[in-house]
Design a protein around this motif. Sequence first.
Motif, PDB file in Angstrom:
ATOM      1  N   ASN A   1      63.297  54.584  74.595  1.00 64.55           N
ATOM      2  CA  ASN A   1      62.299  55.202  73.713  1.00 64.55           C
ATOM      3  C   ASN A   1      62.929  56.269  72.818  1.00 64.55           C
ATOM      4  N   LEU A   2      63.861  57.041  73.368  1.00 66.08           N
ATOM      5  CA  LEU A   2      64.548  58.045  72.555  1.00 66.08           C
ATOM      6  C   LEU A   2      65.369  57.389  71.441  1.00 66.08           C
ATOM      7  N   ALA A   3      66.102  56.339  71.811  1.00 60.82           N
ATOM      8  CA  ALA A   3      66.914  55.632  70.815  1.00 60.82           C
ATOM      9  C   ALA A   3      66.025  55.007  69.743  1.00 60.82           C
ATOM     10  N   SER A   4      64.934  54.397  70.178  1.00 59.57           N
ATOM     11  CA  SER A   4      64.015  53.764  69.230  1.00 59.57           C
ATOM     12  C   SER A   4      63.389  54.793  68.296  1.00 59.57           C
ATOM     13  N   SER A   5      63.030  55.956  68.837  1.00 61.49           N
ATOM     14  CA  SER A   5      62.424  57.002  68.016  1.00 61.49           C
ATOM     15  C   SER A   5      63.382  57.488  66.937  1.00 61.49           C
ATOM     16  N   LEU A   6      64.633  57.716  67.306  1.00 67.41           N
ATOM     17  CA  LEU A   6      65.623  58.165  66.324  1.00 67.41           C
ATOM     18  C   LEU A   6      65.861  57.097  65.251  1.00 67.41           C
ATOM     19  N   ALA A   7      65.975  55.847  65.683  1.00 69.67           N
ATOM     20  CA  ALA A   7      66.211  54.762  64.723  1.00 69.67           C
ATOM     21  C   ALA A   7      65.031  54.623  63.760  1.00 69.67           C
ATOM     22  N   GLU A   8      63.830  54.751  64.274  1.00 72.86           N
ATOM     23  CA  GLU A   8      62.646  54.658  63.412  1.00 72.86           C
ATOM     24  C   GLU A   8      62.594  55.807  62.412  1.00 72.86           C
ATOM     25  N   LYS A   9      62.986  56.991  62.832  1.00 77.63           N
ATOM     26  CA  LYS A   9      62.989  58.127  61.905  1.00 77.63           C
ATOM     27  C   LYS A   9      63.958  57.883  60.749  1.00 77.63           C
ATOM     28  N   ILE A  10      65.129  57.324  61.062  1.00 77.29           N
ATOM     29  CA  ILE A  10      66.104  57.033  60.002  1.00 77.29           C
ATOM     30  C   ILE A  10      65.568  55.951  59.082  1.00 77.29           C
ATOM     31  N   ASP A  11      65.026  54.883  59.669  1.00 77.49           N
ATOM     32  CA  ASP A  11      64.467  53.794  58.861  1.00 77.49           C
ATOM     33  C   ASP A  11      63.336  54.291  57.972  1.00 77.49           C
ATOM     34  N   ASP A  12      62.433  55.083  58.545  1.00 75.46           N
ATOM     35  CA  ASP A  12      61.295  55.598  57.768  1.00 75.46           C
ATOM     36  C   ASP A  12      61.762  56.505  56.640  1.00 75.46           C
ATOM     37  N   TYR A  13      62.773  57.317  56.950  1.00 79.05           N
ATOM     38  CA  TYR A  13      63.293  58.227  55.931  1.00 79.05           C
ATOM     39  C   TYR A  13      63.884  57.452  54.753  1.00 79.05           C
ATOM     40  N   ILE A  14      64.708  56.464  55.057  1.00 81.38           N
ATOM     41  CA  ILE A  14      65.335  55.663  54.008  1.00 81.38           C
ATOM     42  C   ILE A  14      64.287  54.865  53.247  1.00 81.38           C
ATOM     43  N   GLU A  15      63.329  54.315  53.968  1.00 82.69           N
ATOM     44  CA  GLU A  15      62.286  53.522  53.322  1.00 82.69           C
ATOM     45  C   GLU A  15      61.439  54.378  52.386  1.00 82.69           C
ATOM     46  N   ASN A  16      61.138  55.601  52.827  1.00 80.47           N
ATOM     47  CA  ASN A  16      60.341  56.506  52.004  1.00 80.47           C
ATOM     48  C   ASN A  16      61.070  56.865  50.710  1.00 80.47           C
ATOM     49  N   LEU A  17      62.357  57.213  50.844  1.00 83.28           N
ATOM     50  CA  LEU A  17      63.132  57.535  49.650  1.00 83.28           C
ATOM     51  C   LEU A  17      63.293  56.313  48.748  1.00 83.28           C
ATOM     52  N   ASN A  18      63.524  55.181  49.379  1.00 85.52           N
ATOM     53  CA  ASN A  18      63.732  53.958  48.598  1.00 85.52           C
ATOM     54  C   ASN A  18      62.487  53.599  47.785  1.00 85.52           C
ATOM     55  N   SER A  19      61.318  53.732  48.409  1.00 88.74           N
ATOM     56  CA  SER A  19      60.080  53.398  47.703  1.00 88.74           C
ATOM     57  C   SER A  19      59.859  54.320  46.503  1.00 88.74           C
ATOM     58  N   LYS A  20      60.210  55.595  46.669  1.00 89.60           N
ATOM     59  CA  LYS A  20      60.061  56.538  45.553  1.00 89.60           C
ATOM     60  C   LYS A  20      61.023  56.198  44.426  1.00 89.60           C
ATOM     61  N   VAL A  21      62.260  55.831  44.791  1.00 91.78           N
ATOM     62  CA  VAL A  21      63.239  55.490  43.763  1.00 91.78           C
ATOM     63  C   VAL A  21      62.811  54.218  43.028  1.00 91.78           C
ATOM     64  N   ILE A  22      62.246  53.258  43.756  1.00 92.20           N
ATOM     65  CA  ILE A  22      61.790  52.017  43.128  1.00 92.20           C
ATOM     66  C   ILE A  22      60.710  52.314  42.085  1.00 92.20           C
ATOM     67  N   LEU A  23      59.804  53.219  42.424  1.00 90.78           N
ATOM     68  CA  LEU A  23      58.766  53.595  41.450  1.00 90.78           C
ATOM     69  C   LEU A  23      59.370  54.228  40.205  1.00 90.78           C
ATOM     70  N   VAL A  24      60.386  55.066  40.429  1.00 90.36           N
ATOM     71  CA  VAL A  24      61.058  55.698  39.298  1.00 90.36           C
ATOM     72  C   VAL A  24      61.751  54.650  38.433  1.00 90.36           C
ATOM     73  N   ILE A  25      62.385  53.679  39.072  1.00 90.33           N
ATOM     74  CA  ILE A  25      63.087  52.636  38.321  1.00 90.33           C
ATOM     75  C   ILE A  25      62.110  51.858  37.442  1.00 90.33           C
ATOM     76  N   ARG A  26      60.934  51.593  37.963  1.00 89.32           N
ATOM     77  CA  ARG A  26      59.924  50.889  37.152  1.00 89.32           C
ATOM     78  C   ARG A  26      59.534  51.704  35.920  1.00 89.32           C
ATOM     79  N   SER A  27      59.506  53.020  36.096  1.00 90.65           N
ATOM     80  CA  SER A  27      59.204  53.866  34.943  1.00 90.65           C
ATOM     81  C   SER A  27      60.358  53.839  33.939  1.00 90.65           C
ATOM     82  N   LEU A  28      61.576  53.839  34.470  1.00 86.83           N
ATOM     83  CA  LEU A  28      62.739  53.836  33.584  1.00 86.83           C
ATOM     84  C   LEU A  28      62.877  52.531  32.815  1.00 86.83           C
TER      85      LEU A  28
END
Length: 373
Positions: free
Chosen positions: A46-73
Amino acid sequence: MKIKLFPKFALIMILLSVIPLTMVGLRMIDLNRLGLQAAILELHINLASSLAEKIDDYIENLNSKVILVIRSLEMREITWSERQTVLQSLLDANPDIINISVVDDKGAELLKVYNPDLEKEPSLINRKDEPLFQEVQKERQTQISSLCYRDNLVCLDIAYPFGKEYYLFASFCLDKLKQKILDTHIGRTGYAYLVDREGKILVHPEKEKVFLSAANLDIVKEVLTRQLLGSKEFVDEKGREIIGAYSPVKRLGWGIIIQQPKEEAYYSVTQMRQQARIWVVVFVFVAALVAFLLARNLTRPVLALIKSARSVAQGDFTTEVQVRTHDELYELVDTFNFMTARLKEYADMQVEKIIAEKTKTEAVIFSMGDGLV
């Protein structure tokens, strides 16, 4: 060889009480041990899964924001000044972004915004010789670099293609994620660390191990090849027995490892087993003692009956067996005492008859003697 009743009966009673108790006790110890070990491994997973999910969520969140910016560009009517404003707004909303740059098809940075708290001396550079640029140019798909350290910051670069001849490069600071990994402790010496898709250590409590390869460890091999949650016992490079859990960071192809020395992880299990064994020994001793006392109480009236029966066989009808039980043994002893009393009465009657016959016979003989004279 004749075995007396009491030792035989006592042995049977002790075996009947001790053997089942011992088997059940040992089985319960094993079941509890397995249950505790499973709970400990589940905690690690559970500890390993929690850490991995935090990294995945963090990258996914940033990636989604960058994708929106790219569409604007990619909007045709947007000017370069407006593009810079869009990038700056993304940077201001995400303090973990070090810099964002627009790169042309030759690798030259055309536009760049940066976080002054994270980058002190920014400049426009040419990225044509960088592997990340070459990969995104070749594949025309989002490419993610390996983790690296720049100016004591943990950095991750991501390249996005947009339009027909432009690329967006974003550098992210992952110090917060790094600290979350380093702050994960299990017991006294257990810890977590991060490896990339090649098994190279990216984050580790022991700084000297960062960027060293851990691909030879079985647990690292499993997390990178299986890309599933799991746990494993293995031997580390120092020869220590280790229990570990792992979880893949699926978006990046990395892996989070949680590990702890087996002796420490299962310390509570060892203590439980030792205490349980002590209690089993205590209960076995008590059961044996109770069986011994019960066997003695059950055989004592029987042995007393045997002794009295021998006395009766030798003609002693005065013997009497005394018992304090209130069960069938009491009835048996009471019947035996009644029998000996009746035998005594019969024996006394026979003695009186013999004396009477003897007296009568002597009187006849005496009278015969008088007649002869």
